[in-house]
Design an enzyme around this catalytic site. Sequence first.
Site, PDB file in Angstrom:
ATOM      1  CE  LYS A 144      69.305 -69.722  37.919  1.00  0.00           C
ATOM      2  NZ  LYS A 144      70.279 -70.563  38.056  1.00  0.00           N
ATOM      3  CG  ASP A 164      74.204 -72.290  35.595  1.00  0.00           C
ATOM      4  OD1 ASP A 164      74.869 -71.029  35.471  1.00  0.00           O
ATOM      5  OD2 ASP A 164      73.196 -72.339  36.057  1.00  0.00           O
TER       6      ASP A 164
HETATM    7  P1  NAP Z   1      68.975 -76.695  44.402  1.00  0.00           P
HETATM    8  O1  NAP Z   1      68.454 -77.178  43.314  1.00  0.00           O
HETATM    9  O2  NAP Z   1      68.205 -76.359  45.710  1.00  0.00           O
HETATM   10  O3  NAP Z   1      69.844 -78.044  45.006  1.00  0.00           O
HETATM   11  C1  NAP Z   1      70.511 -78.172  46.243  1.00  0.00           C
HETATM   12  C2  NAP Z   1      71.407 -79.503  46.473  1.00  0.00           C
HETATM   13  O4  NAP Z   1      72.236 -79.166  47.479  1.00  0.00           O
HETATM   14  C3  NAP Z   1      70.390 -80.671  46.603  1.00  0.00           C
HETATM   15  O5  NAP Z   1      71.175 -81.711  45.628  1.00  0.00           O
HETATM   16  C4  NAP Z   1      70.380 -80.739  47.903  1.00  0.00           C
HETATM   17  O6  NAP Z   1      70.057 -82.275  48.376  1.00  0.00           O
HETATM   18  C5  NAP Z   1      71.815 -80.559  48.418  1.00  0.00           C
HETATM   19  N1  NAP Z   1      72.020 -80.180  49.821  1.00  0.00           N
HETATM   20  C6  NAP Z   1      71.533 -78.983  50.229  1.00  0.00           C
HETATM   21  N2  NAP Z   1      71.717 -79.222  51.638  1.00  0.00           N
HETATM   22  C7  NAP Z   1      72.211 -80.467  51.955  1.00  0.00           C
HETATM   23  C8  NAP Z   1      72.738 -80.821  53.122  1.00  0.00           C
HETATM   24  N3  NAP Z   1      72.741 -80.246  54.325  1.00  0.00           N
HETATM   25  N4  NAP Z   1      72.973 -82.301  52.857  1.00  0.00           N
HETATM   26  C9  NAP Z   1      73.366 -82.582  51.807  1.00  0.00           C
HETATM   27  N5  NAP Z   1      73.060 -82.234  50.686  1.00  0.00           N
HETATM   28  C10 NAP Z   1      72.207 -80.903  50.638  1.00  0.00           C
HETATM   29  O7  NAP Z   1      70.306 -75.862  44.377  1.00  0.00           O
HETATM   30  P2  NAP Z   1      70.995 -75.404  42.918  1.00  0.00           P
HETATM   31  O8  NAP Z   1      70.368 -74.424  42.054  1.00  0.00           O
HETATM   32  O9  NAP Z   1      71.286 -76.798  42.231  1.00  0.00           O
HETATM   33  O10 NAP Z   1      72.394 -74.490  43.423  1.00  0.00           O
HETATM   34  C11 NAP Z   1      73.376 -75.711  44.307  1.00  0.00           C
HETATM   35  C12 NAP Z   1      74.657 -74.849  44.429  1.00  0.00           C
HETATM   36  O11 NAP Z   1      75.439 -74.400  42.959  1.00  0.00           O
HETATM   37  C13 NAP Z   1      74.490 -73.400  45.122  1.00  0.00           C
HETATM   38  O12 NAP Z   1      75.481 -73.451  45.934  1.00  0.00           O
HETATM   39  C14 NAP Z   1      74.676 -72.456  43.970  1.00  0.00           C
HETATM   40  O13 NAP Z   1      75.133 -71.300  44.337  1.00  0.00           O
HETATM   41  C15 NAP Z   1      75.561 -73.131  43.029  1.00  0.00           C
HETATM   42  N6  NAP Z   1      75.512 -72.717  41.673  1.00  0.00           N
HETATM   43  C16 NAP Z   1      76.729 -72.041  41.331  1.00  0.00           C
HETATM   44  C17 NAP Z   1      76.804 -71.471  39.939  1.00  0.00           C
HETATM   45  C18 NAP Z   1      78.184 -71.029  39.315  1.00  0.00           C
HETATM   46  O14 NAP Z   1      77.779 -70.303  38.375  1.00  0.00           O
HETATM   47  N7  NAP Z   1      79.174 -71.155  40.018  1.00  0.00           N
HETATM   48  C19 NAP Z   1      75.436 -71.581  38.931  1.00  0.00           C
HETATM   49  C20 NAP Z   1      74.550 -72.419  39.490  1.00  0.00           C
HETATM   50  C21 NAP Z   1      74.530 -73.069  40.993  1.00  0.00           C
HETATM   51  P3  NAP Z   1      68.419 -82.732  48.617  1.00  0.00           P
HETATM   52  O15 NAP Z   1      68.070 -83.182  46.972  1.00  0.00           O
HETATM   53  O16 NAP Z   1      68.537 -84.138  49.331  1.00  0.00           O
HETATM   54  O17 NAP Z   1      67.750 -81.479  49.198  1.00  0.00           O
END
Ligand code: NAP
Length: 275
Positions: free
Chosen positions: A65, A100
Amino acid sequence: MRAACVIGWPVEHSRSPLIHNYWLKAYGIDGEYRHELVPREEFAAFVGSLAARGYVGANVTLPHKEAVLTLSQPDERARAVGAANTLWLENGALRSTNTDVEGFLDNLDACAPNWHCDLGKAVVIGAGGAARAVIYGLLGRGVPRIVVVNRTADRAAALRASFGGRMENAPWNDRNETLGDAGLLVNTTTLGMQGQPALELEVARLPTRAVVADLVYVPSVTPLMAAAKARGLRTADGLGMLLHQAVRGFALWFGRKPTVTSELRTLVEADLAKA
Ligand code: NAP
């Protein structure tokens, strides 16, 4: 026949083919949407030969991405978010955007009309790629204050630095204290996802007018969504966002703006439940 695909590594988990092939069939369009498993080292060559492979466009998922920005002409929102998930060919040029942003906003509009009226403050939990899309969207809709709470404080501070004046940060351990006057709460972390711990949050502290959104879509009802519904708050879930974010790509590739129906939602929900 027009064809599009989702490019990723891995890619089999993507529900994009299910969504787009449902719409192709529903509208009687002669087209096809496929999975393309492409590793990092082959991504640039694959994207460069999209037209030669017979594609009019594509979705891009992990881990491509961010890399796709330098391989295409990104629009303003993809540049601001720092990632693109949708590609299309326009007069021979490869364009990209991030759907998104509108997926999040359109789902919110559909689930909680007028959510932005008298909002006051939004609290965004998380500071990853999805948080960037949400914050860009909220700022564009005029939300006056956004508090970002993230486990890793430096990442939240980086979001504040890039998105500016209406942003604030609060420490992870103080997240419950941010909720009292929040008109909107958004979980953009992976917490609550199948196999992950739940997001621990005192939903009872939110005002009764608050709307709660969760980006996680497996399971379709996360512990956060269940707690918000039990309190009688309005909610917008991750599955709705997933469906709404697909609309623009379909329109760009196949020439018709599709509708997110309850039948499509049921189809994808049933497929996710099998996982
Ligand atoms: P990402 O860039 O990897 O970010 C993950 C986030 O989760 C970070 O803020 C991370 O905090 C936090 N996190 C992970 N494990 C944690 C824990 N144990 N305790 C506290 N915080 C934690 O991922 P992303 O791409 O932003 O995606 C995040 C979520 O959104 C996923 O579940 C994805 O499937 C969902 N999503 C959904 C859609 C949709 O269309 N519905 C679209 C996009 C994304 P740190 O910075 O501290 O690591």
